[in-house]
Design a protein around this motif. Structure first.
Motif, PDB file in Angstrom:
ATOM      1  N   LYS A   6       0.856  -1.182   0.000  1.00  0.00           N
ATOM      2  CA  LYS A   6       0.000   0.000   0.000  1.00  0.00           C
ATOM      3  C   LYS A   6       0.896   1.237   0.000  1.00  0.00           C
ATOM      4  N   PRO A   7       0.842   2.039  -1.050  1.00  0.00           N
ATOM      5  CA  PRO A   7       1.695   3.234  -1.109  1.00  0.00           C
ATOM      6  C   PRO A   7       1.324   4.259  -0.042  1.00  0.00           C
ATOM      7  N   ASP A   8       2.326   5.017   0.390  1.00  0.00           N
ATOM      8  CA  ASP A   8       2.075   6.159   1.263  1.00  0.00           C
ATOM      9  C   ASP A   8       1.717   7.394   0.455  1.00  0.00           C
ATOM     10  N   VAL A   9       2.201   7.451  -0.790  1.00  0.00           N
ATOM     11  CA  VAL A   9       1.866   8.550  -1.687  1.00  0.00           C
ATOM     12  C   VAL A   9       2.047   8.057  -3.122  1.00  0.00           C
ATOM     13  N   ILE A  10       1.250   8.625  -4.024  1.00  0.00           N
ATOM     14  CA  ILE A  10       1.314   8.288  -5.446  1.00  0.00           C
ATOM     15  C   ILE A  10       1.540   9.583  -6.215  1.00  0.00           C
ATOM     16  N   VAL A  11       2.510   9.569  -7.140  1.00  0.00           N
ATOM     17  CA  VAL A  11       2.820  10.766  -7.925  1.00  0.00           C
ATOM     18  C   VAL A  11       2.863  10.408  -9.401  1.00  0.00           C
ATOM     19  N   GLU A  34      -7.902   0.658 -14.413  1.00  0.00           N
ATOM     20  CA  GLU A  34      -8.461  -0.124 -13.308  1.00  0.00           C
ATOM     21  C   GLU A  34      -7.517  -0.173 -12.106  1.00  0.00           C
ATOM     22  N   VAL A  35      -6.203  -0.136 -12.367  1.00  0.00           N
ATOM     23  CA  VAL A  35      -5.230  -0.111 -11.271  1.00  0.00           C
ATOM     24  C   VAL A  35      -5.301   1.230 -10.557  1.00  0.00           C
ATOM     25  N   LEU A  36      -5.355   2.307 -11.332  1.00  0.00           N
ATOM     26  CA  LEU A  36      -5.461   3.641 -10.741  1.00  0.00           C
ATOM     27  C   LEU A  36      -6.720   3.755  -9.883  1.00  0.00           C
ATOM     28  N   GLU A  37      -7.833   3.279 -10.400  1.00  0.00           N
ATOM     29  CA  GLU A  37      -9.093   3.384  -9.660  1.00  0.00           C
ATOM     30  C   GLU A  37      -9.067   2.574  -8.370  1.00  0.00           C
ATOM     31  N   SER A  38      -8.366   1.429  -8.395  1.00  0.00           N
ATOM     32  CA  SER A  38      -8.300   0.610  -7.184  1.00  0.00           C
ATOM     33  C   SER A  38      -7.544   1.324  -6.066  1.00  0.00           C
ATOM     34  N   PHE A  39      -6.521   2.117  -6.424  1.00  0.00           N
ATOM     35  CA  PHE A  39      -5.784   2.872  -5.409  1.00  0.00           C
ATOM     36  C   PHE A  39      -6.522   4.146  -5.013  1.00  0.00           C
ATOM     37  N   GLN A  78      -8.772   3.626  -2.195  1.00  0.00           N
ATOM     38  CA  GLN A  78      -8.152   3.473  -0.876  1.00  0.00           C
ATOM     39  C   GLN A  78      -7.807   4.821  -0.237  1.00  0.00           C
ATOM     40  N   GLN A  79      -8.112   5.899  -0.942  1.00  0.00           N
ATOM     41  CA  GLN A  79      -7.895   7.264  -0.435  1.00  0.00           C
ATOM     42  C   GLN A  79      -6.437   7.520  -0.049  1.00  0.00           C
ATOM     43  N   ILE A  80      -5.549   7.008  -0.872  1.00  0.00           N
ATOM     44  CA  ILE A  80      -4.116   7.260  -0.697  1.00  0.00           C
ATOM     45  C   ILE A  80      -3.798   8.654  -1.235  1.00  0.00           C
ATOM     46  N   PRO A  81      -2.958   9.424  -0.555  1.00  0.00           N
ATOM     47  CA  PRO A  81      -2.590  10.752  -1.062  1.00  0.00           C
ATOM     48  C   PRO A  81      -2.015  10.672  -2.478  1.00  0.00           C
ATOM     49  N   ILE A  82      -2.523  11.522  -3.350  1.00  0.00           N
ATOM     50  CA  ILE A  82      -2.110  11.513  -4.755  1.00  0.00           C
ATOM     51  C   ILE A  82      -1.682  12.909  -5.170  1.00  0.00           C
ATOM     52  N   ARG A  83      -0.547  12.972  -5.892  1.00  0.00           N
ATOM     53  CA  ARG A  83      -0.079  14.230  -6.476  1.00  0.00           C
ATOM     54  C   ARG A  83      -0.058  14.038  -7.993  1.00  0.00           C
ATOM     55  N   GLN A  84      -1.032  14.619  -8.667  1.00  0.00           N
ATOM     56  CA  GLN A  84      -1.132  14.461 -10.113  1.00  0.00           C
ATOM     57  C   GLN A  84      -0.558  15.680 -10.815  1.00  0.00           C
ATOM     58  N   PHE A  85       0.218  15.426 -11.873  1.00  0.00           N
ATOM     59  CA  PHE A  85       0.890  16.474 -12.615  1.00  0.00           C
ATOM     60  C   PHE A  85       0.505  16.385 -14.087  1.00  0.00           C
ATOM     61  N   SER A  86       0.679  17.473 -14.784  1.00  0.00           N
ATOM     62  CA  SER A  86       0.452  17.491 -16.218  1.00  0.00           C
ATOM     63  C   SER A  86       1.538  16.685 -16.931  1.00  0.00           C
ATOM     64  N   PRO A  87       1.176  15.990 -18.026  1.00  0.00           N
ATOM     65  CA  PRO A  87       2.219  15.304 -18.816  1.00  0.00           C
ATOM     66  C   PRO A  87       3.265  16.275 -19.365  1.00  0.00           C
ATOM     67  N   GLN A  88       2.894  17.563 -19.543  1.00  0.00           N
ATOM     68  CA  GLN A  88       3.848  18.568 -20.014  1.00  0.00           C
ATOM     69  C   GLN A  88       4.535  19.184 -18.793  1.00  0.00           C
ATOM     70  N   LYS A  89       5.564  18.470 -18.302  1.00  0.00           N
ATOM     71  CA  LYS A  89       6.266  18.904 -17.096  1.00  0.00           C
ATOM     72  C   LYS A  89       7.757  18.731 -17.297  1.00  0.00           C
ATOM     73  N   ASP A  90       8.549  19.369 -16.440  1.00  0.00           N
ATOM     74  CA  ASP A  90      10.006  19.289 -16.547  1.00  0.00           C
ATOM     75  C   ASP A  90      10.550  18.002 -15.937  1.00  0.00           C
ATOM     76  N   GLU A  91       9.903  17.483 -14.912  1.00  0.00           N
ATOM     77  CA  GLU A  91      10.410  16.331 -14.175  1.00  0.00           C
ATOM     78  C   GLU A  91       9.867  15.015 -14.742  1.00  0.00           C
ATOM     79  N   THR A  92      10.660  13.964 -14.620  1.00  0.00           N
ATOM     80  CA  THR A  92      10.122  12.633 -14.874  1.00  0.00           C
ATOM     81  C   THR A  92       9.296  12.202 -13.665  1.00  0.00           C
ATOM     82  N   ASP A  93       8.465  11.189 -13.856  1.00  0.00           N
ATOM     83  CA  ASP A  93       7.692  10.673 -12.725  1.00  0.00           C
ATOM     84  C   ASP A  93       8.617  10.147 -11.632  1.00  0.00           C
ATOM     85  N   MET A  94       9.732   9.549 -12.017  1.00  0.00           N
ATOM     86  CA  MET A  94      10.680   9.037 -11.026  1.00  0.00           C
ATOM     87  C   MET A  94      11.243  10.174 -10.182  1.00  0.00           C
TER      88      MET A  94
END
Length: 211
Positions: free
Chosen positions: A42-47, A56-61, A64-80
């Protein structure tokens, strides 16, 4: 605090993962959610920008009301990179990165360079898959692994000096490696289950591999 970063590169065999669990904190980067689900974590945070995780994987998490930080695909950083920042903000002092070595060579090389980003922040980090353990040192590094495991040392900076190894079949004593020189330190071999590598200056990538 030991944190696990789950990137989105494919993992075909999860057998190696148990060697690095449990951890104190779990960060999922986009399709890293797939790996968390497979490992029962169970993640502590999802980015991430969530352009690669199955819906379906995204919806399952999300359920669970896990904290999520969603970003635009047009961003400077990689997801990692976003995941690394989240772990550092949480106080991580040790990091293990799964799902960071894959078919995308650009992402794999970028993830190796993130080891320097972490090293300068005093964080010990390993980039791991079923065949490789990648670490970075500018001082000394203690290796553990099975006898006969391959170890390659590659200069990340232009020059690395004062390289001394023990516990490897082909030792170096006060050696120097350069990016534009002969890479004489590829495919060394562990003589036992432990080895040491010391460096006086520069940054050295240390890769333990198996075929």
């Amino acid at each position: 605090m030991k944190a696990l970063i789950l990137g989105g590169a494919p993992i075909e065999d999860y057998g190696f993962c148990q060697d690095y669990l449990p951890v104190d904190y779990v960060v999922c980067c986009d399709n890293g959610m797939t790996h968390a689900k497979a490992l029962g974590l169970k993640p502590d945070v999802i980015v991430g920008d969530f352009d690669s995780v199955p819906q379906e994987v995204l919806e399952s998490f999300l359920a669970q009301q896990i904290p999520i930080r969603q970003f635009s695909p047009q961003k400077d950083e990689t997801d990692m990179e976003l995941g690394l920042d989240a772990a550092l903000e949480a106080g991580a002092t040790e990091l293990v990165l799964f799902g960071g070595i894959g078919r995308r060579l650009d992402h794999t090389i970028a993830n190796c360079h993130y080891l320097e980003y972490l090293l300068h922040r005093g964080v010990a980090a390993k980039l791991v898959d079923s065949h490789n353990v990648v670490q970075l040192t500018g001082s000394e590094l203690h290796l553990t692994g099975e006898t006969g495991r391959l170890v390659s040392t590659l200069p990340l900076t232009k020059q690395v000096t004062g390289i001394t190894t023990t516990g490897l079949a082909y030792p170096l004593t006060d050696g120097t490696l350069t990016r534009d020189g002969r890479l004489i330190a590829v495919s060394n071999v562990m003589l036992g289950q432990e080895a040491e590598i010391r460096v006086k200056s520069g940054l050295l990538l240390v890769i333990q591999s198996r075929d």
